[in-house]
Design a protein around this motif. Structure first.
Motif, PDB file in Angstrom:
ATOM      1  N   CYS A 169      -1.663  -0.037   6.610  1.00  0.00           N
ATOM      2  CA  CYS A 169      -2.140   0.302   5.260  1.00  0.00           C
ATOM      3  C   CYS A 169      -2.713  -0.898   4.518  1.00  0.00           C
ATOM      4  O   CYS A 169      -2.109  -1.962   4.483  1.00  0.00           O
ATOM      5  CB  CYS A 169      -0.976   0.885   4.459  1.00  0.00           C
ATOM      6  SG  CYS A 169      -1.377   1.182   2.741  1.00  0.00           S
ATOM      7  N   ILE A 170      -3.891  -0.721   3.918  1.00  0.00           N
ATOM      8  CA  ILE A 170      -4.485  -1.790   3.118  1.00  0.00           C
ATOM      9  C   ILE A 170      -4.346  -1.503   1.618  1.00  0.00           C
ATOM     10  O   ILE A 170      -5.017  -2.123   0.797  1.00  0.00           O
ATOM     11  CB  ILE A 170      -5.955  -2.054   3.509  1.00  0.00           C
ATOM     12  CG1 ILE A 170      -6.820  -0.791   3.376  1.00  0.00           C
ATOM     13  CG2 ILE A 170      -6.043  -2.603   4.934  1.00  0.00           C
ATOM     14  CD1 ILE A 170      -8.321  -1.041   3.571  1.00  0.00           C
ATOM     15  N   ARG A 171      -3.477  -0.556   1.258  1.00  0.00           N
ATOM     16  CA  ARG A 171      -3.123  -0.293  -0.146  1.00  0.00           C
ATOM     17  C   ARG A 171      -4.327   0.058  -1.013  1.00  0.00           C
ATOM     18  O   ARG A 171      -4.478  -0.477  -2.112  1.00  0.00           O
ATOM     19  CB  ARG A 171      -2.425  -1.502  -0.779  1.00  0.00           C
ATOM     20  CG  ARG A 171      -1.330  -2.128   0.041  1.00  0.00           C
ATOM     21  CD  ARG A 171      -0.015  -1.412  -0.093  1.00  0.00           C
ATOM     22  NE  ARG A 171       1.041  -2.172   0.577  1.00  0.00           N
ATOM     23  CZ  ARG A 171       1.476  -1.933   1.818  1.00  0.00           C
ATOM     24  NH1 ARG A 171       0.949  -0.942   2.533  1.00  0.00           N
ATOM     25  NH2 ARG A 171       2.435  -2.664   2.338  1.00  0.00           N
ATOM     26  N   CYS A 172      -5.153   0.954  -0.505  1.00  0.00           N
ATOM     27  CA  CYS A 172      -6.347   1.299  -1.274  1.00  0.00           C
ATOM     28  C   CYS A 172      -6.037   2.409  -2.274  1.00  0.00           C
ATOM     29  O   CYS A 172      -6.750   2.596  -3.239  1.00  0.00           O
ATOM     30  CB  CYS A 172      -7.461   1.735  -0.335  1.00  0.00           C
ATOM     31  SG  CYS A 172      -7.158   3.339   0.420  1.00  0.00           S
ATOM     32  N   SER A 173      -5.008   3.211  -1.996  1.00  0.00           N
ATOM     33  CA  SER A 173      -4.573   4.340  -2.801  1.00  0.00           C
ATOM     34  C   SER A 173      -5.470   5.574  -2.718  1.00  0.00           C
ATOM     35  O   SER A 173      -5.301   6.513  -3.473  1.00  0.00           O
ATOM     36  CB  SER A 173      -4.323   3.951  -4.268  1.00  0.00           C
ATOM     37  OG  SER A 173      -5.512   3.743  -4.965  1.00  0.00           O
ATOM     38  N   ALA A 174      -6.392   5.600  -1.773  1.00  0.00           N
ATOM     39  CA  ALA A 174      -7.223   6.801  -1.604  1.00  0.00           C
ATOM     40  C   ALA A 174      -6.359   8.015  -1.267  1.00  0.00           C
ATOM     41  O   ALA A 174      -6.636   9.128  -1.712  1.00  0.00           O
ATOM     42  CB  ALA A 174      -8.269   6.576  -0.515  1.00  0.00           C
ATOM     43  N   CYS A 175      -5.300   7.797  -0.497  1.00  0.00           N
ATOM     44  CA  CYS A 175      -4.461   8.935  -0.107  1.00  0.00           C
ATOM     45  C   CYS A 175      -3.715   9.515  -1.310  1.00  0.00           C
ATOM     46  O   CYS A 175      -3.420  10.706  -1.348  1.00  0.00           O
ATOM     47  CB  CYS A 175      -3.506   8.556   1.021  1.00  0.00           C
ATOM     48  SG  CYS A 175      -2.378   7.202   0.649  1.00  0.00           S
ATOM     49  N   ILE A 199       1.337   7.438   1.318  1.00  0.00           N
ATOM     50  CA  ILE A 199       1.738   6.210   2.011  1.00  0.00           C
ATOM     51  C   ILE A 199       3.200   5.878   1.695  1.00  0.00           C
ATOM     52  O   ILE A 199       3.958   5.456   2.571  1.00  0.00           O
ATOM     53  CB  ILE A 199       0.790   5.026   1.691  1.00  0.00           C
ATOM     54  CG1 ILE A 199       1.242   3.760   2.423  1.00  0.00           C
ATOM     55  CG2 ILE A 199       0.687   4.733   0.199  1.00  0.00           C
ATOM     56  CD1 ILE A 199       1.284   3.855   3.931  1.00  0.00           C
ATOM     57  N   CYS A 253      -8.232   8.106   4.660  1.00  0.00           N
ATOM     58  CA  CYS A 253      -7.639   6.783   4.926  1.00  0.00           C
ATOM     59  C   CYS A 253      -8.650   5.877   5.638  1.00  0.00           C
ATOM     60  O   CYS A 253      -9.132   6.195   6.718  1.00  0.00           O
ATOM     61  CB  CYS A 253      -6.371   6.914   5.759  1.00  0.00           C
ATOM     62  SG  CYS A 253      -5.659   5.292   6.129  1.00  0.00           S
ATOM     63  N   PRO A 254      -8.962   4.729   5.038  1.00  0.00           N
ATOM     64  CA  PRO A 254      -9.987   3.864   5.611  1.00  0.00           C
ATOM     65  C   PRO A 254      -9.576   3.245   6.943  1.00  0.00           C
ATOM     66  O   PRO A 254     -10.432   2.784   7.696  1.00  0.00           O
ATOM     67  CB  PRO A 254     -10.171   2.777   4.546  1.00  0.00           C
ATOM     68  CG  PRO A 254      -8.908   2.770   3.765  1.00  0.00           C
ATOM     69  CD  PRO A 254      -8.435   4.195   3.772  1.00  0.00           C
ATOM     70  N   VAL A 255      -8.279   3.223   7.236  1.00  0.00           N
ATOM     71  CA  VAL A 255      -7.859   2.678   8.526  1.00  0.00           C
ATOM     72  C   VAL A 255      -7.250   3.775   9.407  1.00  0.00           C
ATOM     73  O   VAL A 255      -6.544   3.497  10.373  1.00  0.00           O
ATOM     74  CB  VAL A 255      -6.880   1.488   8.361  1.00  0.00           C
ATOM     75  CG1 VAL A 255      -7.627   0.274   7.840  1.00  0.00           C
ATOM     76  CG2 VAL A 255      -5.737   1.835   7.418  1.00  0.00           C
ATOM     77  N   ILE A 266      -4.878   6.042   9.268  1.00  0.00           N
ATOM     78  CA  ILE A 266      -3.457   6.260   9.513  1.00  0.00           C
ATOM     79  C   ILE A 266      -3.215   7.764   9.547  1.00  0.00           C
ATOM     80  O   ILE A 266      -3.599   8.471   8.611  1.00  0.00           O
ATOM     81  CB  ILE A 266      -2.595   5.606   8.411  1.00  0.00           C
ATOM     82  CG1 ILE A 266      -2.853   4.099   8.383  1.00  0.00           C
ATOM     83  CG2 ILE A 266      -1.110   5.908   8.625  1.00  0.00           C
ATOM     84  CD1 ILE A 266      -2.198   3.383   7.218  1.00  0.00           C
TER      85      ILE A 266
END
Ligand code: SF4
Lengths: 214, 464
Positions: free
Chosen positions: B309-315, B338, B369-371, B373
């Motif tokens: 997780c890169i903590r973008c908060s999109a989820c 997350i 999720c940009p990565v 997950i």
């Protein structure tokens, strides 16, 4: 503390012991941009503008004029300048320039603005990157004063972020210079999501882009 | 707010009673979602970036020991002091020790989830050291003894008049206007003096580059730049999972993060620094490598991806459960989808058995999720683990969470997805050793029957 180090490393090794080595990461994303320089500069200016920064394109021999009018527009009289800023950019601009030869932060805080160059600019994101070179100055310089006037030379504009990082690779890995990516003025949307320009960084950003010599 | 020990469903009920929170959240999540979609569509290679981001993180996890040692060596060569912290207490002790060594009674701090996770501020306060939050929203929360409801816009549950009144009582007596620009100016003035005085800064980091020892902070306001360049001493606390192998890998994450987070092409400021630079910024740099449960997460082969997780908060912004309850209901530093997969793994599933059930499994989080997950998959995995670990108690809390998600007409949208969920569960039965018992509990929730596909109901009916 080395006990903590050993234990963390041992836990990590235990956790991944059964994990097969993954294949190399696929890199099918864009790392080159076929567009010509004129088109890149066009996009860069447009996107800097989207951040509510001011952007101006001028002939390379008109930078000083552009700096003067920008400073006047913002009623800035006394401006710090990066120690290695090319003199031709400010010659005859009529402003009171304070070279940063190790200015105390409090002194810097009393100035109306700062003039710096840049290292690279990214068209797709409207971003300027500073890398602590003499014409850019130390990081504080472009942070503490409320107005930042930044001169970007036409050949510094690249299309994509990966290209920008590639250009700066040596500055970081060999010289350990700090990088600052700047995309518009400092901003917050913390109150009811309403965007406000400027909390701690400069509230106003003026980008002056030199045109290709014709 | 979630009272200590309150489970997700109880806290969610509590939060739903707060209309201000609900209205602000709905507005915030919708606005950011729209912005995000626009800037993501703009990139022709978004999926390729996601693939790269996901693969790079998988590589980091698979070779984490090697990368940690490389990072440590590079940092040391660049003049930094590296500390290893098994838990929050050890990390906090490093900060306290550095502050004491420099006679600092106050440290200036940039918003960091890792420092929230280890309760750094409270721990420093016990040592008589004040940690001043300099992020605008964090300052608001700190002044009011409140806490974050959203990773990215932590004070989104407060409105401008409340904030004006708070400032009037605290940092700006006599302030009249509740215009956001005026309030921001008050914060700027208040904090400027403190920045200039500060001896020690504390930050987290979004990324650490193993090869070069470079640290990276991504932000908007400039307080991050202030904290990492003005004070003569800097302590950066970074979770061990935040590494990337090389500088070139940042080209992926610096594209993924801002677009996913605030829906901007790029955030206003991204800072990279590599150890100590002569005459520029802090001349003493301490880097704390934080475990605090991360190696436990790493040991779970399915759950480990939560560390990507890169903590973008999109989820958070796409989650139908989060957008109704807000972050407080999760009772953890990491809210939303997350939080539902990370928190139980970090602190032990027996300590947060209801969190993996705080989801409708609609899959929207995975899509944004940009990565990449696979949050729904990890949720299912953790539900099974929760039931195995805490038995009856897990099942009961699961039932309550599930019942809460699906009980009312206003949650219809979430409930309508149950058919898909059920199918996925039944189809993936081979992967998940057995169907988690909560599933059977769901069918007992009255409102569900008419919505679920017929096959599902029949199947359940036979079992009951
Ligand atoms: S899980 Fe993915 S979408 Fe959610 S905050 Fe982390 S990176 Fe962003």
């Amino acid at each position: 503390m080395s006990e903590a180090r050993d234990q963390i490393l041992a836990r990590v090794r235990g956790a991944i012991a059964q994990t097969p080595r993954p294949a190399a990461a696929p890199r099918a994303y864009r790392r080159a941009d076929p567009r010509g320089q004129a088109e890149l500069i066009e996009q860069f200016c447009e996107r800097v503008g989207d951040y509510r920064a001011e952007v101006q394109r001028v002939r390379a021999d008109r930078v000083a004029d552009a700096i003067r009018t920008a400073a006047q527009r913002h009623r800035a009289q006394r401006l710090a300048v990066a120690p290695g800023l090319p003199q031709r950019w400010t010659a005859g601009c009529g402003l009171q320039l304070v070279p940063d030869d190790g200015l105390a932060v409090r002194e810097l805080d009393t100035l109306d603005g700062v003039i710096s160059g840049a290292s690279v600019a990214i068209a797709e994101t409207g971003t300027i990157v500073l890398s602590g070179a003499p014409h850019e100055g130390r990081r504080l310089l472009s942070l503490v004063p409320d107005l930042h006037i930044c001169v970007v030379e036409h050949q510094q504009v690249v299309g994509l972020l990966p290209q920008a990082l590639e250009r700066l690779h040596g500055a970081v890995s060999d010289e350990r210079r700090p990088l600052t990516f700047i995309s518009g003025p400092s901003a917050t949307s913390d109150i009811e999501l309403q965007r406000v320009e400027g909390v701690h960084g400069p509230r106003r950003l003026v980008v002056i882009v030199t045109q290709e010599p014709s | 707010m979630r009272a200590p020990g309150e489970s997700f469903p109880a806290a969610a009920h509590h939060e739903l009673a707060n209309p201000q929170l609900r209205a602000n959240l709905a507005n915030a999540t919708t606005t950011i979602r729209t912005k995000r979609a626009r800037v993501v569509e703009e990139l022709p290679d978004w999926q390729a970036l996601r693939d790269a981001g996901s693969a790079i993180k998988a590589d980091v996890m698979a070779n984490l020991d090697t990368y940690l040692l490389e990072f440590e060596a590079a940092l040391t060569a660049a003049g930094a002091t590296v500390h290893w912290a098994r838990d929050g207490a050890e990390a906090c002790a490093v900060v306290a020790q550095v502050a004491r060594a420099h006679g600092a009674q106050e440290v200036v701090k940039v918003k960091s989830l890792a420092t929230d996770e280890i309760e750094l501020n409270r721990s420093l306060a016990q040592e008589g050291i004040h940690a001043l939050e300099t992020d605008f929203a964090e300052l608001i929360l700190q002044l009011d003894g409140d806490w974050s409801s959203h990773i990215l816009v932590p004070a989104i549950h407060r409105n401008r008049t409340e904030i004006r009144d708070l400032f009037r009582r605290t940092i700006a007596p006599g302030i009249e206007s509740d215009e956001p620009a005026v309030l921001a100016e008050a914060a700027r003035l208040h904090l400027r003096e403190r920045f200039l005085e500060a001896k020690v800064g504390v930050s987290g980091a979004n990324f650490g580059v193993a090869r070069t020892g470079t640290l990276c902070v991504v932000e908007s306001e400039g307080n991050g730049r202030m904290c990492t360049t003005l004070p003569p001493v800097l302590v950066t606390i970074i979770g061990i999972e935040k590494l990337v192998p090389t500088l070139a890998d940042l080209e992926v994450f610096l594209q993924l993060l801002p677009r996913s987070a605030t829906g901007e092409r790029m955030n206003p400021y991204t800072s990279l620094w590599t150890g100590v630079s002569d005459g520029d910024g802090p001349q003493e740099l301490h880097v704390v490598l934080l475990d605090n449960g991360r190696t436990r997460v790493l040991a779970d082969e399915i759950g480990r991806q939560a560390l990507h997780c890169i903590r973008c908060s999109a989820c958070l912004n796409v989650c139908p459960v989060y957008s109704r309850t807000g972050g407080h209901a999760y009772g953890s530093v990491y809210p939303g989808p997350i939080g539902a997969i990370l928190t139980p793994q970090l602190i032990g599933i027996e300590n947060a058995p209801s969190l993996p059930f705080a989801s409708s499994l609609c899959g929207a989080c995975y899509e944004v999720c940009p990565v990449k997950i696979d949050i729904p998959r990890v949720l299912l995995h953790l539900r099974a683990r929760a039931v195995d670990t805490v038995g009856g108690r897990g099942e009961r809390s699961a039932m309550r969470a599930a019942a809460w998600v699906f009980a009312r007409g206003s949650r219809l949208r979430a409930a309508q997805r149950l058919g898909r969920i059920a199918q996925r569960l039944l189809l993936s039965g081979g992967v998940i050793r057995r169907l988690p018992p909560p599933l059977s509990a769901w069918t007992r929730t009255r409102d569900l029957r008419p919505l679920a596909p017929r096959g599902f109901v029949e199947e359940r009916g036979e079992r009951e």
